[in-house]
Enzyme design. Structure first.
Site, PDB file in Angstrom:
ATOM      1  CB  SER A 272    -108.369  19.290 -68.666  1.00 42.76           C
ATOM      2  OG  SER A 272    -108.739  18.166 -69.435  1.00 42.76           O
TER       3      SER A 272
ATOM      4  CD  GLU B  30    -116.328  21.601 -76.239  1.00 43.19           C
ATOM      5  OE1 GLU B  30    -115.336  21.857 -75.528  1.00 43.19           O
ATOM      6  OE2 GLU B  30    -117.253  20.864 -75.854  1.00 43.19           O
TER       7      GLU B  30
ATOM      8  CD  GLU C   6    -118.436  24.830 -72.864  1.00 45.24           C
ATOM      9  OE1 GLU C   6    -119.675  24.860 -72.929  1.00 45.24           O
ATOM     10  OE2 GLU C   6    -117.780  23.763 -72.933  1.00 45.24           O
TER      11      GLU C   6
END
EC number: 3.6.1.52
Length: 164
Positions: free
Chosen positions: A39, A65, A68
């Site tokens: 990210s 996790e 997502e």
């Protein structure tokens, strides 16, 4: 426990941030692994994982996790190991093996931050990860060699007469 705008960080009694991650494999042969774009640095690849929520078990956190971050569901397998990172941040990460059974077309992080995912041969993934996230490369090296990690500290028990 500390709060971030969108999540609560949890720490163990020794002050390590509690994290969970999965090495997501295309099949039980464990020869192709799924990596996701960072990210922070979208042109770099990482192993999907993140912080554990309060009262969350490591296996459940790992599955959440990868859902997502990578948009995958699968069969959670063995705990590969618990890895400590002390250099820039104090993290203790539970790393599991997961065999992917479903790839979502759109998932939370692809929509919200444009995260990408890509399959890599294990050897190629190790090379890609060594540049940006050496501790993540270490997960795959442990899997491939069946040995202990070298950069971080594995939490495997040691015998009383071994060197500290």
């Amino acid at each position: 426990m500390k709060c971030k705008p969108n999540q609560t960080r949890t720490y163990d009694p020794e002050g390590f941030k509690k994290r969970a991650a999965c090495l997501c494999f295309r099949s039980e042969r464990e020869d192709e692994v799924l990596l996701v774009s960072s990210s922070r640095y979208p042109d770099r690849w990482i192993v999907p994982g993140g912080g554990m929520e309060p009262e969350e078990e490591p296996g459940g956190a790992a599955v959440r996790e990868v859902y997502e971050e990578a948009g995958v569901k699968g069969k959670l397998g063995r705990l590969l190991g618990v890895f400590e990172q002390n250099q820039d941040r104090k993290h203790r990460t539970y790393v599991y093996v997961l065999t992917v059974t479903e790839l979502l077309e759109d998932w939370e992080d692809s929509v919200s931050i444009g995260r990408k995912r890509e399959w890599f041969k294990v050897e190629d993934a190790i090379k890609v990860l060594q540049c940006h996230k050496p501790v993540h490369a270490e997960y795959l090296e442990k899997l491939k060699l069946g040995g202990s990690p070298t950069n971080g500290n594995s939490m495997a028990p040691s015998s009383p007469d071994s060197d500290p």
